[in-house]
Write a protein that holds these residues in place. Sequence first.
Motif, PDB file in Angstrom:
ATOM      1  N   THR A 118       0.824  -1.196   0.000  1.00 21.30           N
ATOM      2  CA  THR A 118       0.000   0.000   0.000  1.00 21.30           C
ATOM      3  C   THR A 118       0.865   1.256   0.000  1.00 21.30           C
ATOM      4  O   THR A 118       1.898   1.307   0.667  1.00 21.30           O
ATOM      5  N   PRO A 119       0.438   2.291  -0.718  1.00 17.07           N
ATOM      6  CA  PRO A 119       1.166   3.562  -0.685  1.00 17.07           C
ATOM      7  C   PRO A 119       0.790   4.399   0.546  1.00 17.07           C
ATOM      8  O   PRO A 119       1.408   5.430   0.801  1.00 17.07           O
ATOM      9  N   ARG A 120      -0.230   3.971   1.313  1.00 22.16           N
ATOM     10  CA  ARG A 120      -0.691   4.731   2.483  1.00 22.16           C
ATOM     11  C   ARG A 120      -0.760   3.816   3.706  1.00 22.16           C
ATOM     12  O   ARG A 120      -1.849   3.517   4.212  1.00 22.16           O
ATOM     13  N   PRO A 121       0.375   3.372   4.210  1.00 21.24           N
ATOM     14  CA  PRO A 121       0.368   2.388   5.293  1.00 21.24           C
ATOM     15  C   PRO A 121      -0.252   2.868   6.596  1.00 21.24           C
ATOM     16  O   PRO A 121      -0.745   2.043   7.379  1.00 21.24           O
TER      17      PRO A 121
ATOM     18  N   GLY B 166       7.613 -15.520   5.366  1.00 22.98           N
ATOM     19  CA  GLY B 166       6.232 -15.974   5.326  1.00 22.98           C
ATOM     20  C   GLY B 166       5.514 -15.944   6.655  1.00 22.98           C
ATOM     21  O   GLY B 166       4.292 -16.110   6.704  1.00 22.98           O
ATOM     22  N   ARG B 167       6.242 -15.708   7.732  1.00 20.27           N
ATOM     23  CA  ARG B 167       5.633 -15.699   9.066  1.00 20.27           C
ATOM     24  C   ARG B 167       5.294 -14.266   9.463  1.00 20.27           C
ATOM     25  O   ARG B 167       6.076 -13.340   9.241  1.00 20.27           O
ATOM     26  N   VAL B 168       4.131 -14.084  10.073  1.00 16.51           N
ATOM     27  CA  VAL B 168       3.735 -12.776  10.579  1.00 16.51           C
ATOM     28  C   VAL B 168       4.461 -12.532  11.897  1.00 16.51           C
ATOM     29  O   VAL B 168       4.257 -13.242  12.879  1.00 16.51           O
ATOM     30  N   VAL B 169       5.327 -11.516  11.918  1.00 12.63           N
ATOM     31  CA  VAL B 169       6.102 -11.209  13.120  1.00 12.63           C
ATOM     32  C   VAL B 169       5.671  -9.892  13.755  1.00 12.63           C
ATOM     33  O   VAL B 169       6.201  -9.501  14.799  1.00 12.63           O
ATOM     34  N   GLY B 170       4.710  -9.215  13.147  1.00 15.07           N
ATOM     35  CA  GLY B 170       4.205  -7.982  13.712  1.00 15.07           C
ATOM     36  C   GLY B 170       2.921  -7.579  13.040  1.00 15.07           C
ATOM     37  O   GLY B 170       2.732  -7.823  11.839  1.00 15.07           O
TER      38      GLY B 170
ATOM     39  N   ARG C   7       5.917   0.332  10.128  1.00 14.54           N
ATOM     40  CA  ARG C   7       7.199  -0.354   9.990  1.00 14.54           C
ATOM     41  C   ARG C   7       7.235  -1.232   8.742  1.00 14.54           C
ATOM     42  O   ARG C   7       8.193  -1.970   8.539  1.00 14.54           O
ATOM     43  N   SER C   8       6.195  -1.147   7.932  1.00 13.59           N
ATOM     44  CA  SER C   8       6.112  -1.960   6.722  1.00 13.59           C
ATOM     45  C   SER C   8       5.099  -1.300   5.806  1.00 13.59           C
ATOM     46  O   SER C   8       4.327  -0.435   6.230  1.00 13.59           O
ATOM     47  N   ASP C   9       5.109  -1.679   4.527  1.00 10.18           N
ATOM     48  CA  ASP C   9       4.057  -1.228   3.625  1.00 10.18           C
ATOM     49  C   ASP C   9       3.166  -2.383   3.200  1.00 10.18           C
ATOM     50  O   ASP C   9       2.402  -2.279   2.246  1.00 10.18           O
ATOM     51  N   LEU C  10       3.251  -3.499   3.938  1.00  8.44           N
ATOM     52  CA  LEU C  10       2.374  -4.638   3.678  1.00  8.44           C
ATOM     53  C   LEU C  10       1.082  -4.457   4.456  1.00  8.44           C
ATOM     54  O   LEU C  10       1.080  -4.423   5.691  1.00  8.44           O
TER      55      LEU C  10
END
Length: 241
Positions: free
Chosen positions: A143-146, A157-161, A170-173
């Motif tokens: 996303t351009p608007r995290p 592949g693991r969700v760590v946050g 802390r990410s754009d996912l």
Amino acid sequence: MKAVLLAAGLGTRLRPVTDAVPKCLVEVAGRTLLDTWLDALAAAGVDEVLVNTHHLAEQVAAHVAGRTAGPLVHLAHEPVLLGSAGTLVRNREFLDGEDMFLVLNADNLTDFDLRVLVDAHRAGGDPEGAAGGAVATLTVFRTPRPSECGIVEVVDGRVVGFVEKPAVPRSDLANAGMYAFGPEVLEEVPEPLPRDVGFDLLPRLVGRARAVSIGDSWFLDIGTPQALERARAEWGARASA
């Protein structure tokens, strides 16, 4: 396989459209969001879908009664909104006996193939390497608007946050609002209700969940009149291409 389609929201950001029509019955390219989701779920092998209702619930009930194909639809009316995670807890009986189930936000529109999510959850295994599938699999996109989204941190592949709409991302996912859950997640929803999947459930699954990207799939949150206008232009063009 079963799914829960979260459709009970008031759609306040989409007013005045939702003053007279519940958000899940808003049409894009001649199809309601609800029908588009039910067709996608049927294609993914879902047999039964629970749809929660609240705002203008009688319209949703009448619409569902007129469907003649697709998965069997159960309606769960919420006189008082339970929150997205609260809906899962209060409808535990519907999910009993399932080794996994899907949960989706009905106000999104996407051409992402839900079979990718199902296959990823079944094949992914536990994040620690045990058999039987991860406790949850989340769908994510760039996303351009995290700061406006639920942001997912992923390593191998693991969700760590996970943080819902962080001031300092802390990410754009971003969370795409499509989940495959194991039944154990129902034990993670704290009382009292209402409780939300993003704010109250997903942070508790960090380290025990996996993420799968929606890749180049088209995706849009139909949350505002501007987004609806864009969806009607772009989705319609894709459908006629």
